[in-house]
Scaffold this motif. Structure first.
Motif, PDB file in Angstrom:
ATOM      1  N   ALA A  49       2.906  69.191  49.005  1.00  0.00           N
ATOM      2  CA  ALA A  49       2.332  70.824  48.917  1.00  0.00           C
ATOM      3  C   ALA A  49       0.567  70.682  49.841  1.00  0.00           C
ATOM      4  O   ALA A  49      -0.891  71.536  49.313  1.00  0.00           O
ATOM      5  N   GLY A  50       0.655  69.422  50.745  1.00  0.00           N
ATOM      6  CA  GLY A  50      -0.538  69.620  51.583  1.00  0.00           C
ATOM      7  C   GLY A  50      -0.959  69.863  52.262  1.00  0.00           C
ATOM      8  O   GLY A  50       0.386  70.796  52.598  1.00  0.00           O
ATOM      9  N   GLY A  51      -1.529  69.693  53.539  1.00  0.00           N
ATOM     10  CA  GLY A  51      -2.111  70.564  54.465  1.00  0.00           C
ATOM     11  C   GLY A  51      -1.381  71.015  55.290  1.00  0.00           C
ATOM     12  O   GLY A  51      -0.641  72.113  55.791  1.00  0.00           O
ATOM     13  N   CYS A  52       0.336  70.010  55.798  1.00  0.00           N
ATOM     14  CA  CYS A  52       1.472  69.793  56.491  1.00  0.00           C
ATOM     15  C   CYS A  52       2.010  70.946  56.344  1.00  0.00           C
ATOM     16  O   CYS A  52       3.260  72.102  56.704  1.00  0.00           O
ATOM     17  N   GLY A  53       2.533  70.721  54.435  1.00  0.00           N
ATOM     18  CA  GLY A  53       2.820  71.675  53.610  1.00  0.00           C
ATOM     19  C   GLY A  53       3.155  72.885  53.828  1.00  0.00           C
ATOM     20  O   GLY A  53       4.060  73.996  53.908  1.00  0.00           O
ATOM     21  N   ARG A  54       1.880  73.344  53.383  1.00  0.00           N
ATOM     22  CA  ARG A  54       1.418  74.596  53.472  1.00  0.00           C
ATOM     23  C   ARG A  54       1.391  75.218  55.361  1.00  0.00           C
ATOM     24  O   ARG A  54       1.594  76.414  54.697  1.00  0.00           O
ATOM     25  N   PRO A  85      -2.305  70.227  43.580  1.00  0.00           N
ATOM     26  CA  PRO A  85      -2.764  69.924  45.115  1.00  0.00           C
ATOM     27  C   PRO A  85      -2.929  71.187  45.755  1.00  0.00           C
ATOM     28  O   PRO A  85      -3.797  71.377  46.906  1.00  0.00           O
ATOM     29  N   LEU A  86      -2.881  72.426  44.720  1.00  0.00           N
ATOM     30  CA  LEU A  86      -3.173  73.948  45.675  1.00  0.00           C
ATOM     31  C   LEU A  86      -4.449  73.829  44.500  1.00  0.00           C
ATOM     32  O   LEU A  86      -4.885  75.535  44.832  1.00  0.00           O
ATOM     33  N   LYS A  87      -4.819  72.926  44.331  1.00  0.00           N
ATOM     34  CA  LYS A  87      -6.234  73.736  43.026  1.00  0.00           C
ATOM     35  C   LYS A  87      -7.593  74.853  44.644  1.00  0.00           C
ATOM     36  O   LYS A  87      -7.374  73.760  45.253  1.00  0.00           O
ATOM     37  N   ASP A  88      -8.277  75.267  44.035  1.00  0.00           N
ATOM     38  CA  ASP A  88      -8.456  76.413  45.281  1.00  0.00           C
ATOM     39  C   ASP A  88      -7.991  76.834  46.674  1.00  0.00           C
ATOM     40  O   ASP A  88      -9.037  76.886  47.764  1.00  0.00           O
TER      41      ASP A  88
END
Length: 210
Positions: free
Chosen positions: A9-14, A43-46
């Motif tokens: 769920a990091g930048g690439c996943g999003r 990982p999706l905080k804020d």
């Protein structure tokens, strides 16, 4: 309709979720998007996101109607997690944004993700779990398994990018060169000659820095 989970769920996943939502908007729904699998703490905080984390990678066990998408850019992590999940019977989907130019007589390996703006011409071979963000590939290019190519790269004809290579954004690679396995090419570099396996290069022309 198959259930679709994004691994990471990091930048690439999003960004990959955004690509999947584009596919649904342009071509109609293809998967039942379930959300992310991720082992990190919140990982999706804020970070506003259309889907949440629904489970961990280490605890995930595939079911009959499940498909996974590799949402991690790090080549070594792609290899490690892909092997672990495939060993449990997981099946990986290949994701191709509708706004790509796929050329002719090319092959795309299972589990690869091709973002909007990607293009390739002819006789190109992409391995498994290749991630390419809006870059262009010339004729007779080979991109081997688990490689990641960032945005706005220009990879000329007859280039070979070996396994687990990471190429940063805005990189140009001269025709006929080989980038050795597990090498790292820093953003903005111009690769004019072969890059040795496991090295890090940067600059114009690209020189080894580690």
């Amino acid at each position: 309709m198959k259930n679709l989970y994004i691994v990471g769920a990091g930048g690439c996943g999003r960004e990959i979720l955004n690509t999947i939502l584009d596919i649904h908007a342009i071509q109609g729904p293809r998967w039942n998007i379930r959300g992310f699998l991720d082992d990190t703490d919140d990982p999706l905080k804020d970070k506003p996101c259309d889907y949440g984390v629904v489970g961990s990678i280490v605890d995930y066990r595939p079911e009959a109607d499940d498909l996974l998408v590799m949402g991690i850019a790090d080549p070594a992590a792609k290899r490690r997690l892909g092997a672990m999940l495939a060993g449990r019977g997981a099946v990986f989907e290949t994701i191709i944004h509708p706004y790509t130019a796929l050329g002719r007589h090319n092959s795309i390996g299972t589990g690869s993700v091709l973002f909007a703006g990607f293009s390739m011409t002819v006789n190109v071979t992409l391995g498994r779990f290749v991630t390419i963000i809006g870059s262009g590939l010339g004729h007779d290019v080979t991109i081997e398994d688990f490689a990641t190519i960032s945005g706005a790269c220009n990879i000329m004809g007859k280039v070979t990018v070996e396994e687990e290579v990471f190429i940063g954004g805005n990189v140009a690679v001269a025709p006929g060169t080989t980038i050795g396995s597990r090498a790292y090419v820093c953003m903005g570099s111009m690769v004019m000659k072969d890059v040795q396996p496991g090295t890090k290069v940067m600059g114009n022309p690209a020189r080894e820095i580690g």
